[in-house]
Scaffold this motif. Sequence first.
Motif, short mmCIF file in Angstrom:
data_model
loop_
_atom_site.label_atom_id
_atom_site.label_comp_id
_atom_site.label_asym_id
_atom_site.label_seq_id
_atom_site.Cartn_x
_atom_site.Cartn_y
_atom_site.Cartn_z
N ALA A 1 42.32 46.86 32.35
CA ALA A 1 43.62 46.93 33.02
C ALA A 1 44.51 47.99 32.40
O ALA A 1 45.24 48.70 33.11
CB ALA A 1 44.30 45.56 32.98
N LEU A 2 44.45 48.13 31.07
CA LEU A 2 45.23 49.18 30.41
C LEU A 2 44.82 50.56 30.91
O LEU A 2 45.67 51.44 31.11
CB LEU A 2 45.04 49.11 28.89
CG LEU A 2 45.63 47.90 28.15
CD1 LEU A 2 45.43 48.07 26.64
CD2 LEU A 2 47.09 47.70 28.47
N GLU A 3 43.50 50.74 31.13
CA GLU A 3 43.03 52.03 31.67
C GLU A 3 43.47 52.19 33.13
O GLU A 3 43.89 53.27 33.53
CB GLU A 3 41.51 52.09 31.58
CG GLU A 3 40.97 52.21 30.17
CD GLU A 3 39.46 52.40 30.16
OE1 GLU A 3 38.91 52.89 31.19
OE2 GLU A 3 38.83 52.06 29.15
N ASP A 4 43.39 51.10 33.90
CA ASP A 4 43.75 51.17 35.33
C ASP A 4 45.18 51.67 35.51
O ASP A 4 45.46 52.53 36.34
CB ASP A 4 43.63 49.79 35.99
CG ASP A 4 42.20 49.31 36.09
OD1 ASP A 4 41.27 50.11 35.87
OD2 ASP A 4 42.01 48.10 36.40
N VAL A 5 46.10 51.08 34.74
CA VAL A 5 47.53 51.40 34.94
C VAL A 5 47.99 52.56 34.07
O VAL A 5 49.13 53.00 34.17
CB VAL A 5 48.42 50.16 34.66
CG1 VAL A 5 48.00 49.00 35.54
CG2 VAL A 5 48.42 49.77 33.19
N GLU A 6 47.08 53.06 33.20
CA GLU A 6 47.41 54.17 32.31
C GLU A 6 48.65 53.85 31.47
O GLU A 6 49.63 54.61 31.44
CB GLU A 6 47.60 55.47 33.10
CG GLU A 6 46.35 55.88 33.86
CD GLU A 6 46.54 57.15 34.68
OE1 GLU A 6 47.70 57.61 34.79
OE2 GLU A 6 45.55 57.67 35.20
N ALA A 7 48.59 52.70 30.78
CA ALA A 7 49.73 52.23 29.99
C ALA A 7 50.02 53.18 28.84
O ALA A 7 49.10 53.66 28.15
CB ALA A 7 49.44 50.83 29.46
N ASP A 8 51.30 53.44 28.63
CA ASP A 8 51.71 54.29 27.50
C ASP A 8 51.68 53.52 26.19
O ASP A 8 51.35 54.07 25.14
CB ASP A 8 53.12 54.83 27.75
CG ASP A 8 53.17 55.76 28.95
OD1 ASP A 8 52.77 56.92 28.79
OD2 ASP A 8 53.58 55.32 30.03
N ARG A 9 52.08 52.24 26.24
CA ARG A 9 52.02 51.37 25.07
C ARG A 9 51.63 49.98 25.53
O ARG A 9 51.84 49.62 26.70
CB ARG A 9 53.37 51.32 24.33
CG ARG A 9 53.82 52.63 23.73
CD ARG A 9 55.05 52.45 22.86
NE ARG A 9 54.76 51.70 21.64
CZ ARG A 9 55.68 51.33 20.75
NH1 ARG A 9 56.96 51.64 20.95
NH2 ARG A 9 55.35 50.66 19.66
N ALA A 10 51.08 49.18 24.62
CA ALA A 10 50.66 47.83 24.98
C ALA A 10 50.94 46.88 23.83
O ALA A 10 50.81 47.23 22.65
CB ALA A 10 49.17 47.81 25.33
#
Length: 383
Positions: free
Chosen positions: A344-353
């Motif tokens: 999911a982090l890759e899908d949304v291209e999260a800047d930070r998590a």
Amino acid sequence: MYIKRAITEQVADSLKKSPATAILGARQVGKTTLSKVLISNIPEALYVDLEKPSDRDMLSDPENFFRVYNNRIICLDEIQLLPDIFPVMRSIIDDDEFDIKFLITGSASPQLLRQSSETLAGRITFFKLSPIALYELDHAFSLDRYALRGGFPLSLLSDQDEDSFRWRENFIITFLERDLRQFGFNIPPETIRRLWKLIAHTNGQVLNYSQFSSTLGVSDMTIRKYVDILESTFMLRLLQPYHLNIKKRLIKSPKLYIKDAGITNALLNIREFTELFSHPAYGGVWESLCIENIIGKFSAWEPYYYRTSTGNELDLILTKGNKRIAVELKTSSTPGVTRGFWQALEDVEADRAFIIAQVKQAYPYKNGVWVYPIKEFLKLEDF
């Protein structure tokens, strides 16, 4: 008496600049107290309690009333009880003969108070007053106490848990049997109470109107109407799914949360934290508690959740411009995540998590992801 300092300053500034200022929020959240504090040092201010028949009667001829009390700040408390006043307020604001500033409070959203948002467009500034947030409390209040009692001032500040529980029970009864009628809704209180309880048991799940309608024996349209009412009166949050520019099969229905943890616990008849901790609904209570506090603290960010049909999931995504912050919520003191989280982090291209969990202090997890206790996370200034 508990007063939110930040919103007090914002509303006070609006009173100087805007013809009309509105404080909106749930019943008993502190709107009246805040309004009285704001006008207490203004000699020319006038307070009108629209819940009192005698005060409402004073406005039976509103134009003459405003003529008598010209050149003042006039506070109209619980404006939804006098909806026909909005067109008169507009004419007063637009008439050079009058110099009146209006401070109004209401227990419904601008969408439900449609006349205010349409009639006073361009003339009114809205502020939302939420229950007390974790980041507004000092260290005397434990997270367990907050999770049990919620953020309504008279519930959170009660001397005993049992006193708090009775207050919340009475709040629910009054809301269902009196407040909804005052909004003009002719709804069987027991039916909407049963729906509210069902939502408490499924707190944080994807909204399924058909499931609720089947259980309660009413139509999907009736459930939609009841959910809309509870949302418009600040009892529920519908967290919308995130889907911008993502070419995957996504869950497109919103997640449904009861906004205040204490109200959820009262609906579930949970009176002590030990009961809550062992209850199946605890995960949903924790999730809604964190989401409400995070959204309240980082109000400049747009909140969403993310879930694909294959199980890639994030509990909360905060977006601002092109920035995306991903948040996963865990009740564990030793949190872990699945492959679906990383995908999911890759899908949304999260800047930070971040992973928000019941840990004692923040620490790096892996791949740039940090674990935070909720209170420490809420101390961050921004991302």
